[in-house]
Design a protein around this motif. Structure first.
Motif, PDB file in Angstrom:
ATOM      1  N   SER A 195       6.422   6.260  -7.167  1.00  0.00           N
ATOM      2  CA  SER A 195       6.267   5.541  -8.430  1.00  0.00           C
ATOM      3  C   SER A 195       5.402   4.303  -8.242  1.00  0.00           C
ATOM      4  O   SER A 195       5.406   3.673  -7.189  1.00  0.00           O
ATOM      5  N   SER A 196       4.658   3.958  -9.275  1.00  0.00           N
ATOM      6  CA  SER A 196       3.791   2.783  -9.216  1.00  0.00           C
ATOM      7  C   SER A 196       4.590   1.526  -9.563  1.00  0.00           C
ATOM      8  O   SER A 196       5.715   1.599 -10.048  1.00  0.00           O
ATOM      9  N   ASP A 200       6.850   2.102  -0.758  1.00  0.00           N
ATOM     10  CA  ASP A 200       5.718   2.915  -1.211  1.00  0.00           C
ATOM     11  C   ASP A 200       5.542   4.155  -0.336  1.00  0.00           C
ATOM     12  O   ASP A 200       5.636   4.085   0.895  1.00  0.00           O
ATOM     13  N   SER A 251       0.145   8.429   0.438  1.00  0.00           N
ATOM     14  CA  SER A 251      -0.602   9.340  -0.423  1.00  0.00           C
ATOM     15  C   SER A 251      -0.848  10.666   0.292  1.00  0.00           C
ATOM     16  O   SER A 251      -1.334  10.697   1.426  1.00  0.00           O
TER      17      SER A 251
END
Length: 237
Positions: free
Chosen positions: A190-191, A200, A203
Motif C-alpha cells: 500500500s502507498s 514498504d 517492487s
C-alpha cells in the motif's frame, strides 16, 4: 600393456576417476572443520547484527561473548529445556517436527545496560527458504533490528531482503497491535505512510515479501507463552 589399446585407455580412465574422487573426498573431510567453524562464527555475526553490532566474522565470537548473556532453548509452553543447546538448534529440522516437539531458541543480550531478546526466524520465499533474526527491546514489542537471508530469491527482486535499506525499515516497528494481539510486521504494497506494524514492500517481490510477513508472525507466535511470563514478571517488579 599396449598404451594405444582400448583396454589401457579404459583402465587409465578408471584410475584417474578413483584418484580424483579420493582427493576430493580428502579435501572435503579436511576442510569440514574449518567450514563448520566459519558457519558458527557467521551465525554469531548475524545475531549481533540484529542488535546493531556490526563486526567482521573473525571477531564475532569475542563480541558475541561480550553481548549475549543467555542462550535459551524454549519448548511450546514457554519453559526452558536445560538439556537442549539453543545455539545448536537447527530450525530447518525443527520445522519438520510437530510444534509440541520443537525447540525455540532465544538469545538474551545486554547492550549498554539495555536488555534485548533475539528470535531466530525461518520461512519460505518464492523459490526456497528464507531466514534471519529479529531482536526486541525488553518491552517484548518494539523491534531493535532484523537480519534476513535467503537460499535462492531473485537478484534485484526478492533477494533485496538482504539489503540494509529494507531491513532498516523494521527498526522501531511493533509486533503487537493496539489490542495487544500479535500481528508481527507486514510487508505492505500500500502507498502512503506505514503504521507501526508494517513496512514498504519490494517492487516485484510480492511472494518473497509475503514470506517475510508470514515468517515473522509464525515464528514469534511460538514465543508468546514465554513473553507472557516475562511481562508478568516485569509488572511484578
Amino acid at each position: 600393456m599396449n598404451r594405444e589399446s582400448n583396454t589401457y585407455t579404459f583402465i587409465f580412465a578408471i584410475g584417474m576417476v578413483v584418484i580424483v574422487a579420493f582427493l576430493l573426498a580428502f579435501a572435503a573431510t579436511s576442510l569440514k572443520p574449518k567450514q563448520s567453524e566459519n558457519v558458527r562464527k557467521e551465525k554469531m555475526q548475524n545475531i549481533l547484527k540484529s542488535i546493531g553490532i556490526d563486526v567482521e566474522r573473525e571477531a564475532a565470537e569475542g563480541k558475541y561473548k561480550d553481548y549475549i548473556k543467555e542462550e535459551l532453548s524454549l519448548v511450546a509452553d514457554g519453559s526452558v529445556d536445560e538439556s537442549s543447546d539453543a545455539f545448536d538448534v537447527d530450525l530447518n529440522k525443527e520445522l519438520k517436527l510437530p510444534v509440541d516437539e520443537q525447540h525455540f531458541p532465544l538469545y538474551v543480550a545486554d547492550v549498554e545496560g539495555e536488555k534485548y531478546y533475539i528470535v531466530p526466524l525461518r520461512g519460505a520465499g518464492l523459490w526456497n527458504a528464507i531466514w534471519g533474526y529479529v531482536s526486541l527491546k525488553d518491552d517484548l514489542n518494539t523491534i531493535v533490528g532484523v537480519t534476513f537471508d535467503h537460499a535462492g530469491e531473485t537478484p534485484g527482486l526478492g533477494a533485496e531482503i538482504t539489503q540494509p535499506w529494507f531491513q532498516a525499515q523494521f527498526e522501531g516497528k511493533k509486533i503487537f497491535d493496539e489490542s495487544d494481539e500479535l500481528v508481527g510486521v507486514r510487508v505492505s504494497k500500500s502507498s502512503g505512510a506505514k503504521g507501526e506494524n508494517e513496512v514498504d514492500a519490494i517492487s516485484g517481490a510480492t511472494i518473497t515479501g509475503n514470506g517475510v510477513t508470514a515468517m515473522i508472525k509464525e515464528r514469534l507466535s511460538h514465543y508468546l507463552p514465554y513473553f507472557k511470563k516475562q511481562k508478568t514478571q516485569l509488572a511484578l517488579n
